[in-house]
Design a protein around this motif. Structure first.
Motif, PDB file in Angstrom:
ATOM      1  N   ALA A  18     -17.334 -25.904  14.638  1.00  0.00           N
ATOM      2  CA  ALA A  18     -17.715 -25.618  16.026  1.00  0.00           C
ATOM      3  C   ALA A  18     -17.109 -26.636  16.983  1.00  0.00           C
ATOM      4  N   VAL A  19     -17.130 -27.914  16.597  1.00  0.00           N
ATOM      5  CA  VAL A  19     -16.543 -28.968  17.447  1.00  0.00           C
ATOM      6  C   VAL A  19     -15.037 -28.761  17.572  1.00  0.00           C
ATOM      7  N   LEU A  21     -13.349 -25.961  17.185  1.00  0.00           N
ATOM      8  CA  LEU A  21     -13.127 -24.754  17.985  1.00  0.00           C
ATOM      9  C   LEU A  21     -13.344 -25.049  19.470  1.00  0.00           C
ATOM     10  N   GLY A  22     -14.384 -25.809  19.785  1.00  0.00           N
ATOM     11  CA  GLY A  22     -14.654 -26.183  21.178  1.00  0.00           C
ATOM     12  C   GLY A  22     -13.511 -26.984  21.779  1.00  0.00           C
ATOM     13  N   LEU A  23     -12.970 -27.935  21.006  1.00  0.00           N
ATOM     14  CA  LEU A  23     -11.833 -28.736  21.493  1.00  0.00           C
ATOM     15  C   LEU A  23     -10.599 -27.856  21.706  1.00  0.00           C
ATOM     16  N   VAL A  25     -10.554 -24.623  22.434  1.00  0.00           N
ATOM     17  CA  VAL A  25     -10.789 -23.792  23.618  1.00  0.00           C
ATOM     18  C   VAL A  25     -10.609 -24.621  24.885  1.00  0.00           C
ATOM     19  N   LYS A  26     -11.154 -25.853  24.899  1.00  0.00           N
ATOM     20  CA  LYS A  26     -11.014 -26.722  26.076  1.00  0.00           C
ATOM     21  C   LYS A  26      -9.541 -27.015  26.350  1.00  0.00           C
ATOM     22  N   SER A  27      -8.773 -27.326  25.307  1.00  0.00           N
ATOM     23  CA  SER A  27      -7.340 -27.594  25.486  1.00  0.00           C
ATOM     24  C   SER A  27      -6.620 -26.372  26.042  1.00  0.00           C
TER      25      SER A  27
END
Length: 187
Positions: A18-19, A21-23, A25-27
């Motif tokens: 999850a972390v 994937l979150g990074l 998406v943010k990038s």
């Protein structure tokens, strides 16, 4: 391995995914924002007739340009436009008289203190009527001095539009600056 250890391991595994994937998406969002930000690669500035190259450099040095720049003094990137300075007291009468001229279809008006600068259309060709109007009112038809400011250096050849808008607003307060336009770039 006990059931609790398996559950903790699975939880940590999914938390790590999850972390990551979150990074990712943010990038991706940051990259999209960067490519969608309007980029200004230069400024088209029209100065009053008679403004020297050293005056232009002095004017530009007084503003926070945020990047390095080079100046193309008296450039041909833009058409040199004719303009007249009008006191507010005579503005309405002279403008009404000039509007009778078929070449005077539109204009740009820039208010500076107690006078206005009337930027004439690019294709304006003064005829006897308009010249007589100017002469009768003791006005001179002047040509602007165009300068193109190339923004950036080896690492970056542009600034964000929001910075360019701030610079434009500051520059237009200067008495010698008539107009400021942007040279947009696309990637």
């Amino acid at each position: 391995m006990s059931k609790i250890k398996k559950e903790i391991t699975a939880f940590l595994f999914f938390l790590t995914l999850a972390v990551l994937l979150g990074l990712a998406v943010k990038s991706s969002i940051d990259i999209i924002k960067e490519t969608q930000t309007p980029k200004v690669g230069g400024l088209d500035i029209q100065f009053e007739n008679g403004t020297t190259e050293s005056e232009v450099k002095t004017i530009l040095e007084n503003y926070n340009m945020t990047v390095n720049y080079t100046t193309d003094y008296d450039s041909d990137y833009m058409i040199k436009r004719d303009y007249i300075n009008l006191g507010q007291d005579k503005r309405t009468d002279i403008m009404n008289e000039l509007r009778k001229d078929e070449n005077f279809t539109y204009h740009t008006e820039i208010k500076k203190g107690n006078y206005s600068i009337i930027m004439l259309p690019e294709k304006f060709i003064p005829n006897n009527r308009s010249l007589t109007t100017l002469e009768k009112n003791n006005l001179q038809l002047k040509k602007s001095i165009n300068c193109y400011i190339h923004l950036g250096d080896e690492s970056k050849y542009w600034i964000p539009e929001r910075d360019a808008l701030r610079i434009k607003k500051e520059l237009e307060k200067n008495e010698k600056v008539l107009t400021v336009g942007f040279g947009y770039i696309e990637y």
